[in-house]
Design a protein around this motif. Structure first.
Motif, mmCIF file in Angstrom:
data_model
loop_
_atom_site.group_PDB
_atom_site.id
_atom_site.type_symbol
_atom_site.label_atom_id
_atom_site.label_comp_id
_atom_site.label_asym_id
_atom_site.label_seq_id
_atom_site.Cartn_x
_atom_site.Cartn_y
_atom_site.Cartn_z
ATOM 1 N N ALA A 148 0.847 -1.202 0.000
ATOM 2 C CA ALA A 148 0.000 0.000 0.000
ATOM 3 C C ALA A 148 0.877 1.245 0.000
ATOM 4 O O ALA A 148 1.998 1.237 0.522
ATOM 5 C CB ALA A 148 -0.919 0.011 1.216
ATOM 6 N N VAL A 149 0.365 2.313 -0.611
ATOM 7 C CA VAL A 149 1.087 3.583 -0.671
ATOM 8 C C VAL A 149 0.168 4.678 -0.156
ATOM 9 O O VAL A 149 -0.967 4.826 -0.632
ATOM 10 C CB VAL A 149 1.534 3.912 -2.111
ATOM 11 N N ILE A 150 0.645 5.459 0.814
ATOM 12 C CA ILE A 150 -0.126 6.549 1.409
ATOM 13 C C ILE A 150 0.735 7.805 1.360
ATOM 14 O O ILE A 150 1.927 7.769 1.696
ATOM 15 C CB ILE A 150 -0.523 6.228 2.867
ATOM 16 N N GLY A 151 0.137 8.937 0.965
ATOM 17 C CA GLY A 151 0.886 10.180 0.813
ATOM 18 C C GLY A 151 1.204 10.867 2.126
ATOM 19 O O GLY A 151 1.157 10.262 3.208
ATOM 20 N N ASN A 152 1.481 12.169 2.043
ATOM 21 C CA ASN A 152 1.856 12.949 3.220
ATOM 22 C C ASN A 152 0.633 13.314 4.070
ATOM 23 O O ASN A 152 -0.478 13.433 3.575
ATOM 24 C CB ASN A 152 2.561 14.234 2.778
ATOM 25 N N ASN A 153 0.883 13.503 5.352
ATOM 26 C CA ASN A 153 -0.084 14.059 6.310
ATOM 27 C C ASN A 153 -1.330 13.212 6.507
ATOM 28 O O ASN A 153 -2.427 13.762 6.703
ATOM 29 C CB ASN A 153 -0.497 15.477 5.891
ATOM 30 N N PRO A 154 -1.261 11.898 6.498
ATOM 31 C CA PRO A 154 -2.477 11.129 6.778
ATOM 32 C C PRO A 154 -2.822 11.163 8.262
ATOM 33 O O PRO A 154 -1.930 11.173 9.118
ATOM 34 C CB PRO A 154 -2.103 9.714 6.339
ATOM 35 N N ALA A 164 -4.222 -4.495 0.808
ATOM 36 C CA ALA A 164 -3.030 -4.593 -0.033
ATOM 37 C C ALA A 164 -3.185 -3.777 -1.311
ATOM 38 O O ALA A 164 -4.264 -3.693 -1.886
ATOM 39 C CB ALA A 164 -2.776 -6.057 -0.382
ATOM 40 N N ARG A 165 -2.116 -3.127 -1.693
ATOM 41 C CA ARG A 165 -1.987 -2.409 -2.973
ATOM 42 C C ARG A 165 -2.877 -1.173 -3.067
ATOM 43 O O ARG A 165 -3.014 -0.593 -4.144
ATOM 44 C CB ARG A 165 -2.267 -3.337 -4.162
ATOM 45 N N VAL A 166 -3.497 -0.775 -2.005
ATOM 46 C CA VAL A 166 -4.295 0.455 -2.011
ATOM 47 C C VAL A 166 -3.368 1.650 -2.215
ATOM 48 O O VAL A 166 -2.259 1.699 -1.667
ATOM 49 C CB VAL A 166 -5.091 0.589 -0.698
ATOM 50 N N ARG A 167 -3.842 2.629 -2.999
ATOM 51 C CA ARG A 167 -3.089 3.857 -3.251
ATOM 52 C C ARG A 167 -3.893 5.035 -2.716
ATOM 53 O O ARG A 167 -5.052 5.212 -3.096
ATOM 54 C CB ARG A 167 -2.813 4.052 -4.742
ATOM 55 N N ILE A 168 -3.269 5.834 -1.857
ATOM 56 C CA ILE A 168 -3.949 6.962 -1.211
ATOM 57 C C ILE A 168 -3.085 8.202 -1.349
ATOM 58 O O ILE A 168 -1.874 8.150 -1.104
ATOM 59 C CB ILE A 168 -4.229 6.659 0.277
ATOM 60 N N GLY A 169 -3.694 9.344 -1.689
ATOM 61 C CA GLY A 169 -2.956 10.586 -1.878
ATOM 62 C C GLY A 169 -2.646 11.298 -0.570
ATOM 63 O O GLY A 169 -2.727 10.726 0.525
ATOM 64 N N ILE A 180 -10.751 -0.114 3.869
ATOM 65 C CA ILE A 180 -10.477 0.334 2.498
ATOM 66 C C ILE A 180 -9.695 -0.749 1.774
ATOM 67 O O ILE A 180 -8.594 -1.113 2.182
ATOM 68 C CB ILE A 180 -9.690 1.652 2.509
ATOM 69 N N GLY A 181 -10.320 -1.291 0.722
ATOM 70 C CA GLY A 181 -9.666 -2.365 -0.014
ATOM 71 C C GLY A 181 -10.120 -3.741 0.428
ATOM 72 O O GLY A 181 -9.315 -4.671 0.505
ATOM 73 N N VAL A 182 -11.437 -3.888 0.702
ATOM 74 C CA VAL A 182 -11.988 -5.200 1.052
ATOM 75 C C VAL A 182 -12.473 -5.879 -0.228
ATOM 76 O O VAL A 182 -12.632 -5.257 -1.271
ATOM 77 C CB VAL A 182 -13.132 -5.070 2.072
ATOM 78 N N ASP A 183 -12.715 -7.179 -0.149
ATOM 79 C CA ASP A 183 -13.179 -7.926 -1.310
ATOM 80 C C ASP A 183 -14.532 -7.414 -1.782
ATOM 81 O O ASP A 183 -15.417 -7.113 -0.976
ATOM 82 C CB ASP A 183 -13.322 -9.407 -0.959
ATOM 83 N N GLY A 184 -14.707 -7.338 -3.094
ATOM 84 C CA GLY A 184 -15.997 -6.994 -3.651
ATOM 85 C C GLY A 184 -16.992 -8.134 -3.479
ATOM 86 O O GLY A 184 -16.621 -9.309 -3.382
#
Length: 364
Positions: A148-154, A164-169, A180-184
């Motif tokens: 997973a990737v999370i940006g600044n100031n979360p 896994a593999r979630v992308r957050i700004g 966030i990122g659960v099975d559909g």
């Protein structure tokens, strides 16, 4: 405890102020309850009497207010009351109790990359390949999945789970229990099933009954833009193949569910208990009131507002105000509601006319 001068607060709000700007306050309060060390929030003329009844020495008031006549020593002027309220609450925000640094009970994979000035609380789990930007605040019992990737100031409150593999700004904000990122929720029957038959024919026969369902796994992930906020116990499903996406500046209230493959645009508001079914597309600046339901594979244009409890089951062009279930243009829904209320009287009139006709003498 916070301690700000009136000058400091006015500067942070970008607002005009008058009186003793060196006066200091520790918190905000309703006008009639305010103590001498508190800043009263009296942003409309209707609050004038309440200011007099309280003990505040300073207040946020409406433009043109006679603040000295209300017994105040200082005043900050609010040209747009709720917008100034937003700024005031940021100044006096109660941040979660997370000490600077990484708590010794946190479990962080050696391959994870954490930016400068982290505040990571007890029992946080950060998996392999995770990248988190600067100034992260992550409260206890949260978990962040692999890569997973999370940006600044979360700011991530207690018990948030990011898959896994979630992308957050940047400037991400998640309330307690968000997932966030659960099975559909995606299943298929070995042969055409009852749902497919019902859609096609309106019936269910023995031939379409099934003994079970096969799972369709979610291979995609979730991508959130900058300044996205997710409320408590909300759930965002991963996409089946493509990603589920949420645009910059969009805010999700508590208990919101966004299904797999959904696309939500920028600066949208999804209020409490909104449900968006799989593969729907929502444009920019859309507001969905509480308990709005959006069917699967629906397209909603930009600048749409849907009143609470609306059921959206067909595409909505941009710029529409929708209401009702099934949702329709607001003016049509209001007319339909008025007609529905008139139905009992109409039925009574028809019954009366039937009696009159049945009693009338037969004519040649």
């Amino acid at each position: 405890m916070a301690d700000f001068s009136i000058a400091d607060i006015a500067e942070q709000l970008g607002a005009e102020a008058e009186g003793d700007l060196s006066l200091r306050v520790t918190s905000v309060q309703e006008p009639h309850k305010a103590e001498s060390t508190q800043l009263a929030l009296a942003m409309e003329p209707s609050y004038a009497d309440a200011v007099v009844a309280g003990n505040a020495q300073a207040a946020v008031v409406w433009e043109g207010a006679d603040w000295q006549g209300m017994g105040l020593k200082a005043a900050i002027f609010a040209p747009r009351s709720r917008y100034v309220l937003s700024g005031v609450t940021r100044v006096f925000e109660h941040v979660p109790d997370i000490d600077l640094g990484i708590h010794p009970t946190a479990i962080i994979d050696p391959s994870a990359v954490i930016g400068a000035n982290p505040s990571i609380g007890p029992f946080v789990v950060i998996s392999s390949g995770v990248v988190i930007g600067d100034n992260a605040r992550i409260a206890s019992h949260s978990s962040i999945g692999r890569d997973a990737v999370i940006g600044n100031n979360p700011l991530i409150y207690q018990g948030v789970h990011i898959g896994a593999r979630v992308r957050i700004g940047d400037d991400f904000y998640a309330q307690q229990g968000a997932a966030i990122g659960v099975d559909g929720f995606s299943y298929v029957t070995p042969k055409p099933g009852a749902v497919e038959e019902a859609k096609a024919t309106g019936q269910i026969t023995q031939a379409s009954k099934t003994s079970g369902f096969a799972r369709i796994n979610s291979l995609g992930s979730v991508v959130l833009g900058d300044r996205v906020e997710v409320g408590a116990n909300s759930a965002l499903d991963r996409g089946t193949i493509a990603n589920t996406t949420i645009g910059n500046g969009t805010k999700l209230d508590n208990l919101v569910h966004v299904g797999h493959n959904v696309t939500v645009g920028e600066n949208c508001l999804l209020c409490g208990q909104v449900g968006v079914a799989g593969s729907s597309v929502i444009g920019d600046r859309v507001v969905l009131g509480g308990q709005v339901g959006v069917a699967d594979h629906i397209t909603i244009g930009s600048d749409v507002i849907a009143a609470g409890k609306s059921g959206i089951s067909s595409n909505v062009p941009s710029g529409r105000v929708m209401m009702g279930s099934p949702a329709m243009k607001m003016n049509l829904n209001i007319e339909a509601y008025k007609a529905l209320r008139r139905l009992p009287r109409l039925v009574a009139k028809v019954a009366q006319l039937e009696k009159m006709v049945s009693k009338s003498p037969e004519t040649d």
